[in-house]
Design a protein around this motif. Structure first.
Motif, short mmCIF file in Angstrom:
data_model
loop_
_atom_site.label_atom_id
_atom_site.label_comp_id
_atom_site.label_asym_id
_atom_site.label_seq_id
_atom_site.Cartn_x
_atom_site.Cartn_y
_atom_site.Cartn_z
N UNK A 285 22.84 32.60 -11.75
CA UNK A 285 21.83 32.39 -12.79
C UNK A 285 21.21 33.72 -13.17
N UNK A 286 20.71 33.78 -14.39
CA UNK A 286 19.99 34.96 -14.88
C UNK A 286 18.76 34.46 -15.61
N UNK B 184 21.79 29.23 -16.36
CA UNK B 184 22.68 29.14 -15.21
C UNK B 184 24.09 29.54 -15.60
N UNK B 185 24.93 29.70 -14.58
CA UNK B 185 26.32 30.06 -14.83
C UNK B 185 27.00 29.01 -15.71
N UNK B 186 26.59 27.77 -15.52
CA UNK B 186 27.19 26.70 -16.31
C UNK B 186 26.60 26.54 -17.68
N UNK C 45 19.99 34.32 -23.77
CA UNK C 45 21.45 34.27 -23.85
C UNK C 45 22.01 35.24 -22.82
N UNK C 46 23.28 35.07 -22.52
CA UNK C 46 23.89 35.93 -21.51
C UNK C 46 25.35 36.20 -21.85
N UNK D 237 22.56 36.41 -7.43
CA UNK D 237 23.94 36.75 -7.11
C UNK D 237 24.43 35.87 -5.97
N UNK D 238 25.55 35.25 -6.17
CA UNK D 238 26.10 34.36 -5.15
C UNK D 238 26.35 35.12 -3.86
N UNK D 239 25.80 34.57 -2.78
CA UNK D 239 25.99 35.18 -1.48
C UNK D 239 25.02 36.29 -1.13
N UNK D 240 24.26 36.76 -2.13
CA UNK D 240 23.34 37.88 -1.89
C UNK D 240 21.89 37.53 -2.16
N UNK D 241 21.65 36.61 -3.08
CA UNK D 241 20.27 36.23 -3.36
C UNK D 241 19.76 36.76 -4.68
N UNK D 242 18.43 36.83 -4.79
CA UNK D 242 17.77 37.22 -6.04
C UNK D 242 17.51 38.72 -6.11
#
Length: 116
Positions: A33-34, A52-54, A70-71, A99-104
């Motif tokens: 997510x951003x 979100x990514x989706x 927007x992203x 970031x997946x696996x790393x956090x915010x």
């Protein structure tokens, strides 16, 4: 490590527009997510908009119909188009990336000032 660099803040008159940009770089395998948050002195940081990514988008009630997030996942960029700005939108705006696996991760913040 993940770095976020924001740009696009500044001074604008009430009713004007600004576009914020945020570029993410570093060891990023996948972004979940951003988003954009803002903070004024003496208050907690609050969500402005997130995507979100989706592609699911959330806006704070105060900015709906005026701001658009927007992203570009391929470029690892997130944008915030702000229209019809009001003095109460004055704040430091922060980019956030999950970031997946790393956090915010957070950007350094960019000042947005809206004069009446």
């Amino acid at each position: 490590q993940v770095q976020l660099v924001e740009s696009g803040g500044g001074l604008v008159q009430s009713g004007g527009s600004l576009r914020l940009s945020c570029a993410a770089s570093g060891t990023i395998t996948s972004i979940d997510a951003m988003g954009w948050y803002r903070q004024v002195p003496g208050k907690e940081r609050e969500l402005v908009a997130a995507i979100s990514r989706g592609g699911t988008i959330n806006y704070a009630d105060l900015v709906k119909e005026r701001f658009t997030i927007s992203s570009d996942n391929a470029k690892k960029m997130v944008y915030l188009q702000m229209n019809n700005l009001k003095p109460e939108d004055t704040a430091v705006y922060y980019c956030n990336v999950r970031v997946r696996g790393l956090g915010d991760y957070w950007g350094q913040g960019t000042q947005v000032t809206v004069s009446s």
